[in-house]
Design a protein around this motif. Sequence first.
Motif, PDB file in Angstrom:
ATOM      1  N   SER A 190     -16.676  -3.748  -5.768  1.00 34.08           N
ATOM      2  CA  SER A 190     -17.502  -3.465  -4.592  1.00 34.08           C
ATOM      3  C   SER A 190     -18.899  -2.933  -4.923  1.00 34.08           C
ATOM      4  CB  SER A 190     -16.788  -2.449  -3.691  1.00 34.08           C
ATOM      5  OG  SER A 190     -15.674  -3.080  -3.124  1.00 34.08           O
TER       6      SER A 190
ATOM      7  N   VAL B 269     -13.784  -6.408   2.982  1.00 32.48           N
ATOM      8  CA  VAL B 269     -12.893  -7.156   2.107  1.00 32.48           C
ATOM      9  C   VAL B 269     -11.399  -6.846   2.258  1.00 32.48           C
ATOM     10  CG1 VAL B 269     -12.822  -5.820  -0.084  1.00 32.48           C
ATOM     11  CG2 VAL B 269     -12.892  -8.237  -0.160  1.00 32.48           C
TER      12      VAL B 269
ATOM     13  N   VAL C   9      -9.088  -5.951   4.003  1.00 32.32           N
ATOM     14  CA  VAL C   9      -8.364  -4.803   4.546  1.00 32.32           C
ATOM     15  C   VAL C   9      -7.205  -5.287   5.401  1.00 32.32           C
ATOM     16  CG1 VAL C   9      -8.509  -2.803   6.047  1.00 32.32           C
ATOM     17  CG2 VAL C   9     -10.363  -3.300   4.486  1.00 32.32           C
TER      18      VAL C   9
ATOM     19  N   THR D 124      -2.619  -6.484   4.356  1.00 31.07           N
ATOM     20  CA  THR D 124      -1.713  -5.453   4.865  1.00 31.07           C
ATOM     21  C   THR D 124      -0.555  -6.061   5.655  1.00 31.07           C
ATOM     22  OG1 THR D 124      -3.625  -4.042   4.963  1.00 31.07           O
ATOM     23  CG2 THR D 124      -1.705  -3.280   6.131  1.00 31.07           C
TER      24      THR D 124
ATOM     25  N   PHE E  98     -12.392   6.306   5.805  1.00 32.46           N
ATOM     26  CA  PHE E  98     -11.044   6.324   6.375  1.00 32.46           C
ATOM     27  C   PHE E  98     -10.130   5.404   5.567  1.00 32.46           C
ATOM     28  CE2 PHE E  98      -7.881   4.644   9.432  1.00 32.46           C
ATOM     29  CZ  PHE E  98      -7.282   5.843   9.794  1.00 32.46           C
ATOM     30  N   ASP E  99      -9.029   5.960   5.080  1.00 31.68           N
ATOM     31  CA  ASP E  99      -8.053   5.148   4.335  1.00 31.68           C
ATOM     32  C   ASP E  99      -6.711   5.854   4.441  1.00 31.68           C
ATOM     33  OD1 ASP E  99      -6.706   3.550   2.134  1.00 31.68           O
ATOM     34  OD2 ASP E  99      -8.756   2.853   1.819  1.00 31.68           O
ATOM     35  N   LEU E 100      -5.701   5.273   3.811  1.00 35.56           N
ATOM     36  CA  LEU E 100      -4.365   5.873   3.848  1.00 35.56           C
ATOM     37  C   LEU E 100      -4.419   7.282   3.228  1.00 35.56           C
ATOM     38  CD1 LEU E 100      -2.425   2.693   2.703  1.00 35.56           C
ATOM     39  CD2 LEU E 100      -2.438   3.695   5.008  1.00 35.56           C
TER      40      LEU E 100
ATOM     41  N   VAL F 288      -4.477   7.635  -0.491  1.00 40.75           N
ATOM     42  CA  VAL F 288      -5.688   7.098  -1.127  1.00 40.75           C
ATOM     43  C   VAL F 288      -6.834   8.110  -1.021  1.00 40.75           C
ATOM     44  CG1 VAL F 288      -7.398   5.225  -1.053  1.00 40.75           C
ATOM     45  CG2 VAL F 288      -4.971   4.714  -0.724  1.00 40.75           C
TER      46      VAL F 288
ATOM     47  N   CYS G  22     -18.503   2.345  -1.086  1.00 36.21           N
ATOM     48  CA  CYS G  22     -19.423   1.622  -0.198  1.00 36.21           C
ATOM     49  C   CYS G  22     -20.269   2.628   0.576  1.00 36.21           C
ATOM     50  CB  CYS G  22     -18.653   0.708   0.748  1.00 36.21           C
ATOM     51  SG  CYS G  22     -17.753  -0.574  -0.126  1.00 36.21           S
TER      52      CYS G  22
ATOM     53  N   GLY H  98     -10.593   1.508   5.625  1.00 39.56           N
ATOM     54  CA  GLY H  98     -10.052   0.969   4.371  1.00 39.56           C
ATOM     55  C   GLY H  98     -11.095   1.135   3.276  1.00 39.56           C
ATOM     56  N   GLY H  99     -11.733   2.288   3.241  1.00 32.14           N
ATOM     57  CA  GLY H  99     -12.892   2.500   2.355  1.00 32.14           C
ATOM     58  C   GLY H  99     -12.539   2.862   0.928  1.00 32.14           C
TER      59      GLY H  99
ATOM     60  N   PHE I 125      -3.766   1.094  11.966  1.00 27.37           N
ATOM     61  CA  PHE I 125      -3.046   0.430  13.047  1.00 27.37           C
ATOM     62  C   PHE I 125      -2.658   1.416  14.144  1.00 27.37           C
ATOM     63  CE2 PHE I 125      -2.224  -2.381   9.356  1.00 27.37           C
ATOM     64  CZ  PHE I 125      -2.942  -3.466   9.832  1.00 27.37           C
TER      65      PHE I 125
ATOM     66  N   TYR J 206       0.812  -1.217   0.000  1.00 29.46           N
ATOM     67  CA  TYR J 206       0.000   0.000   0.000  1.00 29.46           C
ATOM     68  C   TYR J 206       0.844   1.265   0.000  1.00 29.46           C
ATOM     69  CZ  TYR J 206      -4.189  -2.749   0.280  1.00 29.46           C
ATOM     70  OH  TYR J 206      -5.201  -3.622  -0.023  1.00 29.46           O
TER      71      TYR J 206
ATOM     72  N   GLY K 285      -5.281   8.310   7.286  1.00 30.67           N
ATOM     73  CA  GLY K 285      -4.567   7.865   8.479  1.00 30.67           C
ATOM     74  C   GLY K 285      -4.184   6.408   8.350  1.00 30.67           C
TER      75      GLY K 285
END
Length: 269
Positions: free
Chosen positions: A181, A263, A265, A269, A227-229, A232, A211, A205-206, A250, A160, A247
């Motif tokens: 999705s 799915v 996520v 990783t 919420f995702d990296l 992204v 979704c 991890g959207g 972890f 990622y 963000g």
Amino acid sequence: MGDVQRAESSNKARLAIMELANMISVPMSLNAIVRLNVPDAIWQGGANTPLSVVQILSRVLPSGGGDPENLQRILRMLTSYGVFDEHLNCSGDDSHSPERKYSLTDIGKTLVTDSEGLSYAPYVLQHHQDALMRAWPLVHEAVLNPTSEPFVKANGEGAYSYYGKKPEMNGLMQKAMSGVSVPFMRAILDGYDGLKGVKRLVDVGGSAGDCLRMILQKYPHVEGINFDLPEVVAKAPSIPGVTHVGGDMFESIPAADAIFMKVNVIYFT
Ligand SMILES: C[S@@+](CC[C@H](N)C(=O)[O-])C[C@H]1O[C@@H](n2cnc3c(N)ncnc32)[C@H](O)[C@@H]1O
């Protein structure tokens, strides 16, 4: 078991191991027809008319060129895996080499671009992009030295963060996730109403936020957090009612009444 049966069983085993050893030809053929845009070429407005390889090539390469015989090899291979239907016309002059035409099966149709610009084709490409392909020959190293993943060994960093630095791969990943999705979420939302009492929902991890967009179409009262990296969400489109937050899950995730995670996520990783 008698001698004849034993010999037959060994022959079957030898054929089976050869098929397994050459199995890479199946996804690579799939990759080839996606790159050549064959499913869209056959589909053309829903016609799905059986076409010869020469007819398919004339749609794929309108200015001419291409090798019909090699295309035929690829289509016959994928016909045996249920992606195309093959239609034989044996009535011509040369009954030993009948004319072959191809249409899409239901599996093949998943690769056709729909009215929203989506299909499973980017998913196929995403799974065969160069960085991932470099990792596959190192799978045995996951056994010998599991301290770092084959992807990291091949590319110097995790998947990622690698994708995040490469806009075209980031874009392909998001397109692949949307293609998979959106139809999945349609089916979920048709049969599941557990989200109707939720006010604030975070999708961890959207990806591009598809979704949540679909959840909000059914439940407009929901306040969505995608919420995702950071790399992204920086590329995610603006969606009314959805706030994109970047963000690392972890470290922490935004507060909400419910967490949605769909799915792969975690195990990717
Ligand atoms: C396989 S995709 C699934 C996307 C989406 N949930 C769906 O079903 O379409 C996994 C997602 O998890 C995100 N992801 C990976 N590691 C993450 C992390 N540490 N924190 C937040 N998101 C992460 C990726 O960027 C990617 O968008």
